[in-house]
Design an enzyme around this catalytic site. Structure first.
Site, mmCIF file in Angstrom:
data_model
loop_
_atom_site.group_PDB
_atom_site.id
_atom_site.type_symbol
_atom_site.label_atom_id
_atom_site.label_comp_id
_atom_site.label_asym_id
_atom_site.label_seq_id
_atom_site.Cartn_x
_atom_site.Cartn_y
_atom_site.Cartn_z
ATOM 1 N N ASP A 1 14.799 -0.391 1.401
ATOM 2 C CA ASP A 1 15.469 -0.482 2.699
ATOM 3 C C ASP A 1 16.474 -1.637 2.642
ATOM 4 O OD1 ASP A 1 16.021 -0.018 5.387
ATOM 5 O OD2 ASP A 1 14.318 -1.152 6.112
ATOM 6 N N GLU B 1 7.735 2.219 -6.133
ATOM 7 C CA GLU B 1 7.841 1.690 -4.778
ATOM 8 C C GLU B 1 8.027 2.831 -3.778
ATOM 9 O OE1 GLU B 1 7.265 -0.179 -2.575
ATOM 10 O OE2 GLU B 1 8.700 -1.781 -2.206
ATOM 11 N N ASP B 2 7.618 2.612 -2.551
ATOM 12 C CA ASP B 2 7.755 3.652 -1.539
ATOM 13 C C ASP B 2 9.196 3.791 -1.043
ATOM 14 O OD1 ASP B 2 7.735 1.210 -0.224
ATOM 15 O OD2 ASP B 2 6.116 1.706 1.151
ATOM 16 N N ARG C 1 -0.758 7.146 6.955
ATOM 17 C CA ARG C 1 -0.611 7.075 5.493
ATOM 18 C C ARG C 1 -1.182 8.300 4.798
ATOM 19 N NH1 ARG C 1 0.916 1.894 3.929
ATOM 20 N NH2 ARG C 1 0.052 0.169 5.126
ATOM 21 N N PHE D 1 12.992 5.631 10.852
ATOM 22 C CA PHE D 1 11.729 5.013 10.483
ATOM 23 C C PHE D 1 10.755 6.139 10.168
ATOM 24 C CE2 PHE D 1 7.605 3.044 10.885
ATOM 25 C CZ PHE D 1 7.810 1.869 10.181
ATOM 26 N N LYS E 1 0.812 -1.191 0.000
ATOM 27 C CA LYS E 1 0.000 0.000 0.000
ATOM 28 C C LYS E 1 0.861 1.264 0.000
ATOM 29 C CE LYS E 1 -3.312 -2.265 3.098
ATOM 30 N NZ LYS E 1 -3.848 -2.191 4.474
ATOM 31 N N GLY E 2 2.075 1.166 0.474
ATOM 32 C CA GLY E 2 2.887 2.345 0.791
ATOM 33 C C GLY E 2 3.117 3.334 -0.331
HETATM 34 P P1 5GP Z 1 12.830 -3.792 2.059
HETATM 35 O O1 5GP Z 1 12.276 -5.051 1.436
HETATM 36 O O2 5GP Z 1 13.637 -2.966 1.088
HETATM 37 O O3 5GP Z 1 13.569 -4.055 3.342
HETATM 38 O O4 5GP Z 1 11.636 -2.967 2.595
HETATM 39 C C1 5GP Z 1 10.748 -2.443 1.828
HETATM 40 C C2 5GP Z 1 9.463 -2.160 2.561
HETATM 41 O O5 5GP Z 1 9.574 -2.033 3.965
HETATM 42 C C3 5GP Z 1 9.004 -0.821 2.075
HETATM 43 O O6 5GP Z 1 8.318 -0.982 0.858
HETATM 44 C C4 5GP Z 1 8.150 -0.351 3.209
HETATM 45 O O7 5GP Z 1 6.850 -0.843 3.010
HETATM 46 C C5 5GP Z 1 8.773 -0.972 4.432
HETATM 47 N N1 5GP Z 1 9.611 0.022 5.121
HETATM 48 C C6 5GP Z 1 10.960 0.111 5.132
HETATM 49 N N2 5GP Z 1 11.385 1.165 5.844
HETATM 50 C C7 5GP Z 1 10.273 1.780 6.294
HETATM 51 C C8 5GP Z 1 10.040 2.970 7.063
HETATM 52 O O8 5GP Z 1 10.944 3.710 7.491
HETATM 53 N N3 5GP Z 1 8.739 3.287 7.304
HETATM 54 C C9 5GP Z 1 7.694 2.535 6.863
HETATM 55 N N4 5GP Z 1 6.466 2.931 7.170
HETATM 56 N N5 5GP Z 1 7.877 1.416 6.122
HETATM 57 C C10 5GP Z 1 9.150 1.045 5.834
HETATM 58 MG MG MG Z 2 6.520 -1.037 0.089
#
Ligand code: 5GP
Ligand code: MG
Length: 178
Positions: free
Chosen positions: A105, A101-102, A168, A155, A45-46
């Site tokens: 990370d 993508e949002d 959101r 975060f 959803k992000g």
């Molecule tokens: P990754 O697979 O790259 O570790 O993480 C991706 C997902 O983790 C992002 O699409 C997001 O939904 C969530 N995420 C990572 N860091 C944050 C953050 O600082 N805040 C929020 N709300 N979601 C995060």
């Molecule tokens: Mg995401």
């Protein structure tokens, strides 16, 4: 005012985000000549707010689709696993795809998506990401287009991003502080 046990600290205001997203959209648009359809995939959803702001600038010959993923997270940290929620019905074969993508990370989610669309025979796969968080990267991956990069590990919430489904709706990006 939002009442929360956490403090929200403003990182990027709505106007700053608007300007940067518009600039990024122009950069992306310039790289696709518009003669071939671009399939923009919103990662739910992000990314919903970033996606809607971004695609407004793309003009015609653009199609949109939505994919929902769930990454296993241990509190505020990624645990490495990515799972698709529901079925992605849109044909991807032969298409130029822009994953929207949002956050990148650990990188597991973006890596999963790129492999997913390549496996389905996409002609090209590129990614646009609202926020790069390079500190927790577990896989060597970089988004093709990035709106903002965090210089410290934080975060964040707002502009589509949640904590327990809250925040959101906020048009700004905040750090969530305990
Ligand atoms: P990754 O697979 O790259 O570790 O993480 C991706 C997902 O983790 C992002 O699409 C997001 O939904 C969530 N995420 C990572 N860091 C944050 C953050 O600082 N805040 C929020 N709300 N979601 C995060
Ligand atoms: Mg995401």
């Amino acid at each position: 005012m939002i009442k929360t046990p956490y403090g929200l600290q403003l990182l990027y205001g709505a106007e700053e985000i608007r300007r940067r997203v518009q600039e990024l959209a122009r950069e992306i648009r310039a790289d696709f000549d518009g003669s071939k359809e671009l399939l923009c995939v919103c990662v739910l959803k992000g990314a919903f707010m970033f996606f809607s702001d971004l695609v407004k600038h793309f003009g015609d010959n653009v199609t949109t689709a939505f994919i929902r993923l769930s990454s296993y997270r241990d509190g505020q940290k990624s645990a490495g696993g990515v799972r698709q929620v529901g079925r992605f019905a849109e044909p991807a074969a032969g298409k130029d795809i822009l994953i929207v993508e949002d956050i990148v990370d650990s990188g597991f989610t973006l890596q999963y998506l790129i492999r997913y669309f390549k496996k389905r025979g996409a002609a090209s796969v590129r990614s646009a990401c609202f926020l790069d968080k390079p500190h927790n990267r577990a896989v060597k991956i970089k988004s093709d287009y990035t709106a903002f990069t965090l210089s410290e590990n934080r975060f964040v919430v707002g502009y589509g991003l949640d904590y327990a489904q809250k925040y959101r709706n906020l048009p700004e990006l905040y750090e969530l502080k305990a």
